[in-house]
Design an enzyme around this catalytic site. Sequence first.
Site, short mmCIF file in Angstrom:
data_model
loop_
_atom_site.label_atom_id
_atom_site.label_comp_id
_atom_site.label_asym_id
_atom_site.label_seq_id
_atom_site.Cartn_x
_atom_site.Cartn_y
_atom_site.Cartn_z
CE LYS A 149 -16.65 30.68 53.27
NZ LYS A 149 -17.46 29.98 52.24
CB SER B 25 -22.22 19.39 56.70
OG SER B 25 -20.89 19.77 56.41
CD GLU C 166 -28.02 17.07 57.44
OE1 GLU C 166 -26.79 17.11 57.36
OE2 GLU C 166 -28.71 18.03 57.81
CB CYS D 134 -30.67 22.87 59.89
SG CYS D 134 -31.26 24.37 60.62
P1 NAD Z 1 -21.12 22.81 54.32
O1 NAD Z 1 -20.65 22.29 55.62
O2 NAD Z 1 -20.76 22.10 53.08
O3 NAD Z 1 -20.60 24.32 54.11
C1 NAD Z 1 -20.80 25.32 55.07
C2 NAD Z 1 -19.68 26.35 54.96
O4 NAD Z 1 -18.43 25.73 55.25
C3 NAD Z 1 -19.54 27.01 53.59
O5 NAD Z 1 -19.32 28.38 53.78
C4 NAD Z 1 -18.33 26.31 52.98
O6 NAD Z 1 -17.60 27.15 52.13
C5 NAD Z 1 -17.50 25.94 54.20
N1 NAD Z 1 -16.75 24.68 54.02
C6 NAD Z 1 -17.20 23.56 53.39
N2 NAD Z 1 -16.26 22.60 53.46
C7 NAD Z 1 -15.21 23.11 54.14
C8 NAD Z 1 -13.95 22.60 54.54
N3 NAD Z 1 -13.59 21.35 54.24
N4 NAD Z 1 -13.12 23.40 55.23
C9 NAD Z 1 -13.48 24.65 55.55
N5 NAD Z 1 -14.68 25.19 55.20
C10 NAD Z 1 -15.54 24.44 54.51
O7 NAD Z 1 -22.72 22.97 54.45
P2 NAD Z 1 -23.80 23.30 53.32
O8 NAD Z 1 -23.93 22.16 52.37
O9 NAD Z 1 -23.55 24.66 52.78
O10 NAD Z 1 -25.12 23.42 54.22
C11 NAD Z 1 -25.95 22.32 54.53
C12 NAD Z 1 -25.63 21.76 55.90
O11 NAD Z 1 -25.77 22.79 56.88
C13 NAD Z 1 -26.59 20.67 56.33
O12 NAD Z 1 -25.85 19.65 56.96
C14 NAD Z 1 -27.52 21.37 57.30
O13 NAD Z 1 -28.13 20.51 58.25
C15 NAD Z 1 -26.59 22.31 57.95
N6 NAD Z 1 -27.30 23.43 58.56
C16 NAD Z 1 -27.39 23.46 59.92
C17 NAD Z 1 -28.07 24.48 60.54
C18 NAD Z 1 -28.19 24.53 62.03
O14 NAD Z 1 -28.74 25.50 62.53
N7 NAD Z 1 -27.71 23.55 62.76
C19 NAD Z 1 -28.67 25.49 59.77
C20 NAD Z 1 -28.55 25.42 58.37
C21 NAD Z 1 -27.86 24.39 57.78
#
Ligand code: NAD
Length: 491
Positions: free
Chosen positions: A175, A228, A384, A283
């Site tokens: 997904k 996140s 962040e 990240c």
């Molecule tokens: P996000 O959390 O908004 O979304 C990630 C995924 O979760 C997406 O597929 C989205 O559809 C889903 N999602 C979002 N809100 C949701 C909810 N309320 N309920 C269920 N699913 C939900 O993250 P983003 O903005 O796409 O990515 C950026 C974030 O990811 C930053 O915080 C970054 O630090 C983090 N990140 C971490 C790593 C790591 O290795 N730790 C790597 C890459 C990115």
Amino acid sequence: MDSARVLNYINNEWTDAGADETGPVVNPATGEAIAEVVLTAPDGVGRAVEAGERAFAEWRETPVVERVQPLYRLKMLLEEHLDEIAATITDECGKTLAESAGEVRRGIENVEVACGMPTLIQGYSNEDIARGIDEQMIRQPLGVVTAITPFNFPAMIPLWFLPYAVATGNCFILKPSERVPMTAVKLFELIEQAGFPKGVVQLVNGAAQTVDALLDHPGIRAVSFVGSTPVARYIYGRATANGKRAQCQGGAKNPVIIMPDADQETTTRIMADSAFGCAGQRCLAASVAVIVGEARGRFAESIGEAAAGRRVGYGREDGVEMGPVISPESRARIEQLVAAGEGEGAKLIADGRGRAVSGYEDGNWVFPTVLDRVPPEGEIAKTEIFGPVLSLMHAETLEEAIGLVNARTYGNMACIFTSSGASARKFRHEADAGNVGINVAVAAPMAFFPFSGWNESFFGDLHAQGRHGVEFYTQTKVVVERWPREWSRKF
Ligand code: NAD
């Protein structure tokens, strides 16, 4: 590019799975809508899980040496189509072409590592734990598993999971982020050619509602997540409450210590690449520099110059070093956080707010920004920002600097720049983070090491990639067998 409809890939067919809702996919450099992505309802998710369950019965019986053959083909196809995938990432995610190609390369490494599954999946055994009794541990797949991935690495992060999941004998559902679904389509066009049996690898598009359907479906056995921290925490809680395995990687605020004995030119170049590369949306981006002693004035000046000199623009154009951030909302949030930092007493050395790139006025531009004298106890020191913003803090000693590094709630990465082995060793031992860099500012583990975030950056125990991936996607079975020697004399 013509507006396109991004579909699901369920049971080896492209379908909208009855979804009547769609969401827009927007090029962040031009502001143009480039596609519509289907937002799959629970019913469509159910279809994919059922197809995965049907496929699992045969796939788990397929010898591992055969299971890796489609992965060998996928590796070659990814190499052949690398530039095309990179261009798609640039269009929907905003990176430069070089950054996009780099992430595809890091994704391919995981396919290569998973091709070694005949060795990686081995268990262990003891002959004669008692007379005539042997004991062995074998690894078996779980069933249907899923990965929910973020916008910032649309090719690499799905490949942190997919190759290990299928090579260990599971059926896998991706997904992807609804903001960057077109890269996954490119990957799945190649997966289709690689020759996986029906239902072994599937793509389900959507947002929160689709994720909840995956988390609640009893047929899903394990959930991998990257995104996140608030969502990681939520997904970990809901998946585990439903009895599933979960590994959830969250956000970050990565500190880097700069010692007075660090090589100034190298440190500045590497720090600028880390803080401003991928528009700070990595990240593992350096987001706080803790400058020790007399390094203070020198580094503040050189990083300010590097920020001002970085070429920002549309990632498809030659010479561009940094692209836009993902959305207008993201831009507004970053600009507000910079203003909040100023409000807490920080001083702007470089201000990237309110700028635009000529010819691309509708893009989400934030230019490289440096905030000096960020108060360690303030909100900006902890929050962040996820944009091209570097905060500078100051310390008199290495001990004080390590104290500032470890005061954070995240623990994705911490780094040090120094020419002293003793300082590096002390830091390596004491840093409260899972990925540590020494004279490196994007300490990204290779595919054969775990991506080892800690604290609020990770919920779970087994991380992505390498042997951790193999353990996460398998359950161990321990067998004790009695075969007394005298029984063989009966025949
Ligand atoms: P996000 O959390 O908004 O979304 C990630 C995924 O979760 C997406 O597929 C989205 O559809 C889903 N999602 C979002 N809100 C949701 C909810 N309320 N309920 C269920 N699913 C939900 O993250 P983003 O903005 O796409 O990515 C950026 C974030 O990811 C930053 O915080 C970054 O630090 C983090 N990140 C971490 C790593 C790591 O290795 N730790 C790597 C890459 C990115």
